[in-house]
Design a protein around this motif. Structure first.
Motif, short mmCIF file in Angstrom:
data_model
loop_
_atom_site.label_atom_id
_atom_site.label_comp_id
_atom_site.label_asym_id
_atom_site.label_seq_id
_atom_site.Cartn_x
_atom_site.Cartn_y
_atom_site.Cartn_z
N LEU A 142 0.81 -1.21 0.00
CA LEU A 142 0.00 0.00 0.00
C LEU A 142 0.85 1.27 0.00
N VAL A 143 0.46 2.20 -0.87
CA VAL A 143 1.06 3.53 -0.90
C VAL A 143 -0.06 4.57 -0.86
N ALA A 144 0.28 5.76 -0.41
CA ALA A 144 -0.67 6.87 -0.40
C ALA A 144 -0.17 7.95 -1.36
N VAL A 145 -1.08 8.39 -2.23
CA VAL A 145 -0.81 9.52 -3.12
C VAL A 145 -1.70 10.65 -2.63
N ALA A 198 -0.39 8.44 -14.07
CA ALA A 198 -0.96 9.78 -14.24
C ALA A 198 -1.16 10.47 -12.90
N LEU A 199 -1.19 9.71 -11.82
CA LEU A 199 -1.38 10.30 -10.49
C LEU A 199 -0.19 11.14 -10.05
N ALA A 208 -8.45 11.88 -11.58
CA ALA A 208 -8.81 10.69 -10.81
C ALA A 208 -9.83 11.04 -9.73
N ILE A 209 -9.67 12.17 -9.08
CA ILE A 209 -10.64 12.62 -8.09
C ILE A 209 -12.00 12.82 -8.75
N GLY A 210 -11.97 13.37 -9.96
CA GLY A 210 -13.22 13.62 -10.68
C GLY A 210 -14.00 12.36 -11.01
N ARG A 211 -13.35 11.21 -10.98
CA ARG A 211 -14.04 9.95 -11.26
C ARG A 211 -14.61 9.30 -10.00
N THR A 212 -14.35 9.90 -8.85
CA THR A 212 -14.96 9.38 -7.62
C THR A 212 -16.41 9.86 -7.53
N PRO A 230 0.83 16.02 -6.50
CA PRO A 230 0.67 15.10 -5.37
C PRO A 230 2.01 14.53 -4.91
N ARG A 231 2.03 14.12 -3.67
CA ARG A 231 3.21 13.47 -3.10
C ARG A 231 2.87 12.01 -2.82
N TRP A 232 3.90 11.19 -2.69
CA TRP A 232 3.73 9.76 -2.48
C TRP A 232 4.43 9.35 -1.19
#
Length: 340
Positions: A142-145, A198-199, A208-212, A230-232
Motif C-alpha cells: 500500500l502507498v498513499a498519493v 498519471a497520479l 482521478a478525483i473527478g471519477r470518484t 501530489p506526493r507519495w
C-alpha cells in the motif's frame, strides 16, 4: 501553514487519545492549539451509498484533525521540557558491543560515537536501529498519493465547514479526504504496482478525483488551478520482530505501523512510545522481565489490528476480481524479504 514546513500526511487523532494525552500531561497544551474537531466519518464502503458514523455517543467525545507540524513541534517541546536534549543530526547505528548500545552522530561534517544505556528507535517505518536487530514483516504494497488543497475560489465561502472525514472505496483501492487547519487533504490509497502513473501530476490527480462519486464533492469551492503536484509515501502495515532486546527498544511505526484505514497511526505511536519509556525505566531499575512484557503488549496490539483489518476489508465485496481487493482476502503481516 508556514511555507517553510511541508504538509505531512497523517492528521487524524481519534477520541481514544484523550485519556492518553491526559496521562502524559499533554492535555492542556494540546487543547490550546488550533486543531480542528473531527466529529465523525462518512464512508462509501461495501456499497455506493454514503454511511455516516458520529462521535456524538463516544464516551471520549470527538476526535481531531491535526495541524501536524504544530503537533509534532508540541511533542518535541514537551520532550525537551522533560529533559530531552535535541540534536539535529544523522544517526548511524552500530552493532551492540558487550551489550552497550552505540550510535554514530553525523552533523556538520563531523562524526562522533555516542554511548548510552539504552537506545529507543523512534525513526518511523525506516526502523534505522531496530532493523539491525530484528526482522521487518510487511503486510502489503500500500502507498498513499496525496495533496493538500488550500486556495478557495473567489466568491466561495472562506471556510470549508465539513468536519467529518470521508472514505470511499473504488476498484483499485480507496480514497479519503479530511478538513485540516491548512485546507483539505485528499489521498488515494492503492498498491504501488497498481498505481496509475498519471497520479504523479496535478492534472492526473484531479482527473482521478473527478471519477470518484463522493470525494470529488468535498473539493467544491477549491480552486483546481491551484492544485499542487501530489506526493507519495508508503502506507503499508509493517511490523518489527522482535521489537526490543537488551539495550534497545522500538516504538511507534518503527515497532508497528498500521494501514491508514484504521486511523490509529498517531494513537499507536503515542501509546507504544509511552509504554516503551516505562519499559526502559523498569529495565534500568532492575526489572529485565519488562522487555518480554513490552513485546507481549505489541503482540496484542498487532493481533487486534490484524483482526480489525481483515474484518474491515472483508466488508467490501463489490470487486472480487480486482487485484487490490483479492490481495486483501489474505493479508497477514508476512516476512518482507527485499530488505527495504
Amino acid at each position: 501553514m508556514s511555507l517553510s514546513v511541508p504538509f505531512r500526511i497523517g492528521e487524524t487523532l481519534p477520541p481514544a487519545a484523550r485519556p492518553l494525552l491526559h496521562d502524559l500531561g499533554l492535555w492542556p497544551g494540546f487543547v490550546a492549539a488550533p486543531h480542528l474537531r473531527c466529529v465523525g466519518t462518512y464512508a462509501s464502503w461495501g456499497s455506493e451509498a454514503l454511511h455516516g458514523h458520529s462521535h456524538l455517543h463516544d464516551p471520549q467525545g470527538h476526535g481531531w484533525h491535526l495541524d501536524r507540524a504544530r503537533f509534532d513541534a508540541f511533542l518535541r517541546g514537551a520532550a525537551e521540557a522533560a529533559g530531552a536534549e535535541p540534536r539535529r543530526a544523522e544517526v548511524v547505528p552500530l552493532p551492540l558491543r558487550g551489550g552497550v548500545p552505540r550510535v554514530l552522530i553525523r552533523a556538520g561534517g563531523r562524526v562522533a560515537e555516542e554511548r548510552c544505556d539504552w537506545l529507543v528507535d523512534a525513526t518511523g517505518r525506516r526502523a534505522v536501529i531496530g532493523r539491525r536487530h530484528g526482522r521487518r514483516h510487511k503486510q502489503d504494497r500500500l502507498v498513499a498519493v496525496y495533496a493538500l488543497f488550500e486556495r478557495r475560489l473567489p466568491g466561495q465561502r472562506a471556510e470549508d465547514a465539513e468536519l467529518r472525514s470521508l472514505v470511499e472505496a473504488v476498484p483499485r483501492g480507496w480514497w479519503y479526504t479530511a478538513r485540516v487547519p491548512a485546507g483539505r487533504v485528499v489521498a488515494h490509497l492503492t498498491d504501488a504496482d497498481l498505481a496509475d502513473s498519471a497520479l504523479r501530476s496535478a492534472g492526473g490527480f484531479l482527473d482521478a478525483i473527478g471519477r470518484t462519486r463522493h470525494v470529488r464533492t468535498r473539493l467544491d469551492g477549491y480552486d483546481p488551478a491551484a492544485a499542487p503536484a501530489p506526493r507519495w509515501t508508503s502506507a503499508h502495515g509493517l511490523r518489527l520482530h522482535p521489537a526490543a532486546g537488551p539495550g534497545w527498544i522500538a516504538a511507534g511505526d518503527a515497532a508497528l505501523a498500521v494501514d491508514p484505514l484504521s486511523s490509529q497511526g498517531i494513537l499507536n505511536a503515542l501509546h507504544t512510545g509511552a509504554r516503551a519509556g516505562l519499559t526502559v525505566e523498569r529495565c534500568l531499575s532492575g526489572e529485565p522481565a519488562a522487555l518480554a512484557e513490552y513485546c507481549l503488549f505489541l503482540e496484542r496490539i498487532a493481533g487486534a489490528y490484524a483482526r480489525h483489518h481483515a474484518e474491515t476489508y472483508g466488508q467490501e465485496q463489490r470487486w472480487p476480481g480486482h487485484t487490490f481487493w483479492e490481495r486483501r482476502r489474505h493479508a497477514p503481516l508476512v516476512p518482507h524479504r527485499s530488505g527495504t
